[in-house]
Scaffold this active site. Structure first.
Site, PDB file in Angstrom:
ATOM      1  CB  SER B 131      -7.548  -0.154   6.984  1.00 11.86           C
ATOM      2  OG  SER B 131      -7.847  -1.295   6.327  1.00 11.86           O
ATOM      3  CD  GLU B 246     -13.081  -5.476   1.574  1.00 14.57           C
ATOM      4  OE1 GLU B 246     -12.898  -5.791   2.754  1.00 14.57           O
ATOM      5  OE2 GLU B 246     -12.587  -4.327   1.266  1.00 14.57           O
TER       6      GLU B 246
HETATM    7  C1  LIG Z   1      -6.514   0.746  -3.101  1.00 17.60           C
HETATM    8  C2  LIG Z   1      -6.828   0.576  -1.906  1.00 17.60           C
HETATM    9  C3  LIG Z   1      -8.217   0.665  -1.107  1.00 17.60           C
HETATM   10  C4  LIG Z   1      -8.533   0.541   0.394  1.00 17.60           C
HETATM   11  N1  LIG Z   1      -9.608   0.531   0.479  1.00 17.60           N
HETATM   12  C5  LIG Z   1     -10.004   0.437   2.092  1.00 17.60           C
HETATM   13  C6  LIG Z   1     -11.190   1.001   2.515  1.00 17.60           C
HETATM   14  O1  LIG Z   1     -12.178   1.467   1.730  1.00 17.60           O
HETATM   15  N2  LIG Z   1     -11.141   0.757   3.707  1.00 17.60           N
HETATM   16  C7  LIG Z   1     -10.760  -0.001   4.691  1.00 17.60           C
HETATM   17  O2  LIG Z   1     -10.786  -0.101   5.828  1.00 17.60           O
HETATM   18  N3  LIG Z   1      -9.375  -0.169   3.999  1.00 17.60           N
HETATM   19  C8  LIG Z   1      -9.136  -0.047   2.591  1.00 17.60           C
HETATM   20  N4  LIG Z   1      -7.827  -0.581   2.347  1.00 17.60           N
HETATM   21  C9  LIG Z   1      -6.842  -1.043   3.266  1.00 17.60           C
HETATM   22  C10 LIG Z   1      -6.484  -2.582   3.104  1.00 17.60           C
HETATM   23  O3  LIG Z   1      -7.582  -3.424   3.570  1.00 17.60           O
HETATM   24  C11 LIG Z   1      -5.292  -2.580   3.939  1.00 17.60           C
HETATM   25  O4  LIG Z   1      -4.311  -2.075   2.926  1.00 17.60           O
HETATM   26  C12 LIG Z   1      -4.610  -4.192   3.771  1.00 17.60           C
HETATM   27  O5  LIG Z   1      -5.553  -4.989   4.690  1.00 17.60           O
HETATM   28  C13 LIG Z   1      -3.252  -4.279   4.400  1.00 17.60           C
HETATM   29  O6  LIG Z   1      -2.925  -3.693   5.641  1.00 17.60           O
HETATM   30  P1  LIG Z   1      -1.890  -2.661   5.767  1.00 17.60           P
HETATM   31  O7  LIG Z   1      -1.963  -1.742   4.679  1.00 17.60           O
HETATM   32  O8  LIG Z   1      -1.578  -2.223   6.910  1.00 17.60           O
HETATM   33  O9  LIG Z   1      -0.324  -3.854   5.501  1.00 17.60           O
HETATM   34  P2  LIG Z   1       0.300  -4.634   6.471  1.00 17.60           P
HETATM   35  O10 LIG Z   1      -1.061  -5.458   7.202  1.00 17.60           O
HETATM   36  O11 LIG Z   1       0.974  -4.126   7.539  1.00 17.60           O
HETATM   37  O12 LIG Z   1       1.076  -5.708   5.709  1.00 17.60           O
HETATM   38  C14 LIG Z   1       2.283  -5.451   5.245  1.00 17.60           C
HETATM   39  C15 LIG Z   1       2.731  -6.545   4.426  1.00 17.60           C
HETATM   40  O13 LIG Z   1       2.610  -7.834   5.314  1.00 17.60           O
HETATM   41  C16 LIG Z   1       2.161  -8.839   5.059  1.00 17.60           C
HETATM   42  N5  LIG Z   1       1.803  -9.591   5.969  1.00 17.60           N
HETATM   43  C17 LIG Z   1       0.968  -9.169   7.207  1.00 17.60           C
HETATM   44  N6  LIG Z   1       0.426  -9.862   7.949  1.00 17.60           N
HETATM   45  C18 LIG Z   1       1.172 -11.009   7.516  1.00 17.60           C
HETATM   46  C19 LIG Z   1       1.041 -12.635   7.906  1.00 17.60           C
HETATM   47  N7  LIG Z   1       0.510 -12.701   9.031  1.00 17.60           N
HETATM   48  N8  LIG Z   1       1.437 -13.431   7.042  1.00 17.60           N
HETATM   49  C20 LIG Z   1       2.188 -13.022   6.023  1.00 17.60           C
HETATM   50  N9  LIG Z   1       2.247 -11.963   5.461  1.00 17.60           N
HETATM   51  C21 LIG Z   1       1.608 -10.679   6.391  1.00 17.60           C
HETATM   52  C22 LIG Z   1       0.962  -8.488   3.935  1.00 17.60           C
HETATM   53  O14 LIG Z   1       0.482  -9.444   3.077  1.00 17.60           O
HETATM   54  C23 LIG Z   1       1.670  -6.907   3.414  1.00 17.60           C
HETATM   55  O15 LIG Z   1       2.535  -7.647   2.203  1.00 17.60           O
HETATM   56  C24 LIG Z   1      -7.543  -0.265   1.141  1.00 17.60           C
HETATM   57  C25 LIG Z   1      -6.219  -0.379   0.431  1.00 17.60           C
HETATM   58  C26 LIG Z   1      -5.938  -0.328  -0.744  1.00 17.60           C
HETATM   59  C27 LIG Z   1      -4.610  -0.520  -1.438  1.00 17.60           C
END
Ligand SMILES: Cc1cc2nc3c(=O)[nH]c(=O)nc-3n(C[C@H](O)[C@H](O)[C@H](O)COP(=O)(O)OP(=O)(O)OC[C@H]3O[C@@H](n4cnc5c(N)ncnc54)[C@H](O)[C@@H]3O)c2cc1C
Lengths: 400, 410
Positions: B131, B246
């Site tokens: 991410s 995962e």
């Molecule tokens: C506790 C925790 C641990 C993590 N650990 C890791 C890690 O070790 N390594 C790593 O790489 N990542 C990690 N992550 C990251 C995680 O994979 C991302 O936070 C997640 O994929 C969401 O991306 P974002 O935070 O950018 O949210 P965004 O993608 O910006 O999403 C924001 C909101 O919009 C919604 N949304 C986005 N796109 C769509 C769509 N097409 N349709 C409908 N709704 C949508 C999402 O569901 C969310 O509610 C971790 C996250 C957390 C919370």
């Protein structure tokens, strides 16, 4: 741990039932028959005993006798739970559940849950070694006779004794010439599949009796679900054969209702499956805003959630059937979980199906309403989800 | 975690085989040669790996015996009964659950030999550099660049939400190697050395008070080409292996007894504290208990399907179900606790190595469970996946599939 999958034999059984129902009982045919049966009842109640143009006589119910003959007699499905030495299949609740999934998927009007599950379990609970009981079980297994337990729906398990007492309070026995033969007088309301019965198993003040259907009268009731008719059974000194005394009868009814509740979940799963599959197929075709409606995310997420719910419903229903088949110690817990979960799952699937079909979902012609009515009635029939959750408070040690 | 997905021995007929008997024999022989009470933990784990009893479905020489996955349960049962040391799956979860299956499937023989043994024993901890600030759900939009330089790649960019980066030795890394092609085609998958001087790990404090995840800045990090996993430009396909594993790992690959999840915590509190009970909470507890039990059984079916050799799509449902249940159960628990629900055990900004759901208070559980529907793919994204891949519904119209990554609006 329970086996939650389907065996190859169970898959084959499913395929056979499904193709039979697809040939003989598509939803449009089911609806036409059910409506005709109701019209005939209404005419009969109005005094006319004539058959309508559709050939239906009052009191015949929505069933397709030829279809039932294949299911019960040729395929031997009415006897799945009957021991082999009585001509049954000696199979288990797992197979019966597969049949019910398919009957649910097709909303087939057939006295299967009532006749081949609940009545058979009640009879087994009376002791299959007794001649009167064995004779009835043999007749059911051969597809010659249909027995129905005369309890007013809704009737949930966990209070089987109370349910029996409720019915008993309305039916009184007068001893006849022999210990086993007597006469029953009274009435039982809302007996499901009453029009299908050749013989009623009637709980009365002194135990459980068998009464020939011809010896009583069935007054039709207009049901919410036309595919599973209700009748009020009226007995006026009807000759009866006593199958069990009060104590055994209570346990037998409890057992019958437990199996009924556990396996009703399979029917509910089948209803939910049809609703989801049909809605998905419809929304892949239906176009608005120059796109298939099934491509809009608000709609996709609703359908995905229904699928998730179906995954859990299947697991819960399968666990209940398997626990009943094994006579597992936690059969009561799994049945309560299955009813509490699948009752809502079927109603929600039908309600979503209706909404996501738009206007056509509101029409009499389109079959969603048949599923909705069955699902809603099923959710009440053998105890509401709330009733089963309350039972779990005791069963799972989560006291109020 | 990979080594724990195997069902227990009473799950199916698959385990009642000669192969199972042979595994039992091998395990006992191994235990006789390495009595747990008299063997150092690490020595024991290394020997277990060498004996092929680490994950029996892995190939020989890589900790396995090429046996059916379901048979791991036979080995685990013997080891457990003998009091053998257990893996620290809390610390090594990303390695076991995500890096290992990816390296096994897409790595070179050298990579497998180098990385898998210390990964499995826990000597080397892994993290996941996927991410980015601009690429979460839309992971394929990531901007971290890897540029070829001789026999190495030079990596620059920023990753975020990286769990466990502060104690990781290695990372699985997804980076852009070709900005001129559509985004899904221009990525490559690497193994990144977290001790490289260009790697800067900064804690990110989360709502629980602790800093379990991090920002990771990558500046001129040199990754040898020998640490590339899969072909150049094939990173998206390789990453699918990681992401699918995962979701299984987060969705609960372990077999649960009834009340085995978060619902069990609430149920125990309910039984022990009658003074907290109200009719409303009772109804909600029973409803949740039913749902949790149905979901537990639903999680059991894919395991039985896998053991029977007929995997179905149901597995993808489990992460969604468990996230929602964990959130609602912990919320109910917090509310049930009343006055105690107003308190919190500890806001110290610790740097934990594991997620300890059960060892901490209800407030922590409530807050940490919020991440369950975000990490490893949000619930919204998973619903999209179910709708499109399981139900076959059309994808949303999108503008980012065919244009070169560099031309996409950002
Ligand atoms: C506790 C925790 C641990 C993590 N650990 C890791 C890690 O070790 N390594 C790593 O790489 N990542 C990690 N992550 C990251 C995680 O994979 C991302 O936070 C997640 O994929 C969401 O991306 P974002 O935070 O950018 O949210 P965004 O993608 O910006 O999403 C924001 C909101 O919009 C919604 N949304 C986005 N796109 C769509 C769509 N097409 N349709 C409908 N709704 C949508 C999402 O569901 C969310 O509610 C971790 C996250 C957390 C919370």
């Amino acid at each position: 741990m329970s086996d939650l999958l389907y065996s190859e034999a169970e898959d084959d059984l499913r395929a056979a039932v499904r193709s039979l129902l697809a040939d003989r009982a598509d939803p449009a045919a089911v609806l036409a028959r059910a409506e005709a049966a109701w019209e005939a009842d209404r005419r009969a109640a109005g005094g006319g005993r004539d058959r309508g143009a559709d050939g239906h006589a009052g009191g015949a119910g929505p069933y397709d006798p030829a279809l039932w003959a294949v299911l019960a007699r040729e395929m031997g499905l009415a006897g799945l739970l009957v021991p082999e030495k009585l001509g049954g299949a000696g199979a288990s609740h797992r197979e019966a559940a597969v049949v019910l999934e398919e009957l649910g998927r097709a909303v087939t009007p057939a006295p299967y849950l009532t006749g081949a599950v609940i009545a058979v379990e009640a009879l087994l609970g009376c002791g299959a070694e007794r001649d009167e009981v064995a004779a009835l079980l043999t007749g059911i297994a051969a597809g010659r006779r249909t027995a129905v337990l005369a309890l007013p729906w809704p009737t949930g398990p966990w209070r089987g004794g109370a349910a029996r007492e409720r019915a008993a309070a309305t039916v009184r026995a007068r001893p006849g010439g022999s210990a086993a033969a007597g006469r029953l007088t009274g009435a039982v309301s809302s007996v499901a599949d009453a029009p299908a019965a050749d013989v009623f198993l009637v709980p009365a003040d002194d135990g459980l009796h068998a009464v020939e259907a011809a010896a009583g009268a069935v007054e039709p009731v207009t049901p919410l679900d036309l595919t599973r008719p209700l009748g009020r059974l009226v007995l006026d000194a009807a000759p009866a054969v006593r199958l069990a005394g009060a104590e055994v009868a209570t346990a037998a009814v409890e057992r019958a209702l437990l199996a009924g509740a556990g396996l009703l979940a399979a029917e509910q799963l089948g209803l939910a499956e049809w609703c989801l599959a049909t809605t998905v197929a419809y929304l892949k075709e239906r176009r608005q805003f120059a796109r298939p409606v099934g491509g809009f995310q608000a709609v996709k997420h609703r359908l995905a959630r229904l699928w998730l719910q179906q995954v859990s419903a299947r697991a819960a229903a399968r666990a209940a059937a398997d626990a009943l088949a094994r006579g597992a110690g936690d059969a009561a817990v799994t049945a309560a979980v299955a009813q509490a979960y699948c009752g809502d799952a079927a109603v929600r699937a039908a309600e979503e199906a209706l909404q996501l079909h738009g206007g056509i979902g509101m029409t009499w012609e389109y079959p969603v309403h048949v599923y909705l009515k069955r699902a809603m009635s099923d959710r009440i029939a053998l105890g509401t989800p709330g009733h089963h959750r309350t039972a779990l408070a005791a069963l799972a040690d989560l006291p109020a | 975690m990979a080594e724990q997905t195997a069902p227990q021995a009473d799950d199916g007929a698959a385990v009642e085989t000669a192969e199972a008997a042979e595994l039992t024999r091998r395990t006992r022989e191994f235990l006789a040669a390495h009595p747990p009470a008299a063997t150092e933990r690490l020595d024991f784990l290394r020997a277990r790996f060498a004996a092929g009893l680490a994950w029996v479905h892995y190939p020989e020489g890589l900790g396995g015996l090429g046996a059916p996955r379901a048979l791991q349960a036979v080995v685990d049962a013997e080891l457990e009964a003998a009091g053998a040391p257990a893996l620290d799956t809390g610390r090594t979860g990303i390695g076991l659950g995500m890096a290992a299956p990816t390296i096994l499937q897409h790595g070179t023989p050298e990579q497998r030999r180098r990385f898998l043994p210390p990964l499995w024993t826990g000597e080397e901890v892994w993290c996941q550099l996927f991410s980015e600030p601009g690429a979460g759900s839309d992971l394929a939009g990531l901007a971290t660049r890897a540029v070829r330089d001789g026999d190495a790649w030079v990596v620059d960019g920023q990753k975020v939400w990286t769990s466990g980066a502060h104690h990781a030795r290695w990372a699985i890394l997804l980076a852009r190697t070709d900005p001129d092609v559509p985004k899904h085609r221009g990525m490559t998958y690497f193994v990144c050395d977290m001790t490289d001087p260009g790697v800067d790990v900064r804690p990110l404090r989360q709502i629980t008070g602790e800093a379990e995840f991090n920002e990771v800045h990558l500046a001129g990090v040199r990754v040898p080409d020998a640490q590339r996993v899969g072909a150049v430009g094939d990173g998206w396909r390789v990453a699918q292996t990681t992401l699918m594993n995962e979701r299984v790992a987060i969705g609960g690959s372990r077999r649960l007894p009834r009340e085995g999840g978060m619902i069990g915590v609430v149920a125990r509190t309910w039984r022990e504290r009658p003074e907290l009970r109200t009719p409303d909470l009772h109804q909600r507890l029973l409803a949740l208990w039913v749902e949790a039990e149905a979901a537990r059984l639903a999680g059991e079916r894919p395991r039985q399907q896998l053991a029977a050799g007929h995997p179905g799509p149901e597995g993808s449902a489990m992460k969604l179900a468990f996230a929602s249940l964990a959130q609602r159960a912990s919320a109910l628990e917090t509310e049930l606790l009343g006055e105690e629900g107003l308190t919190y055990d500890d806001w110290t900004a610790r740097r934990p190595e594991t997620v300890d759901f059960l060892g901490r208070g209800a407030g922590y559980r409530y807050l940490r469970a919020k991440g369950n529907s975000i990490e490893g793919g949000t619930s919204e994204i998973l619903l999209n996946i179910v709708a499109e891949r399981v139900l076959g519904l059309p994808a949303e119209p999108r503008a980012d599939k065919d244009a070169a990554w560099k031309d996409l609006p950002r």
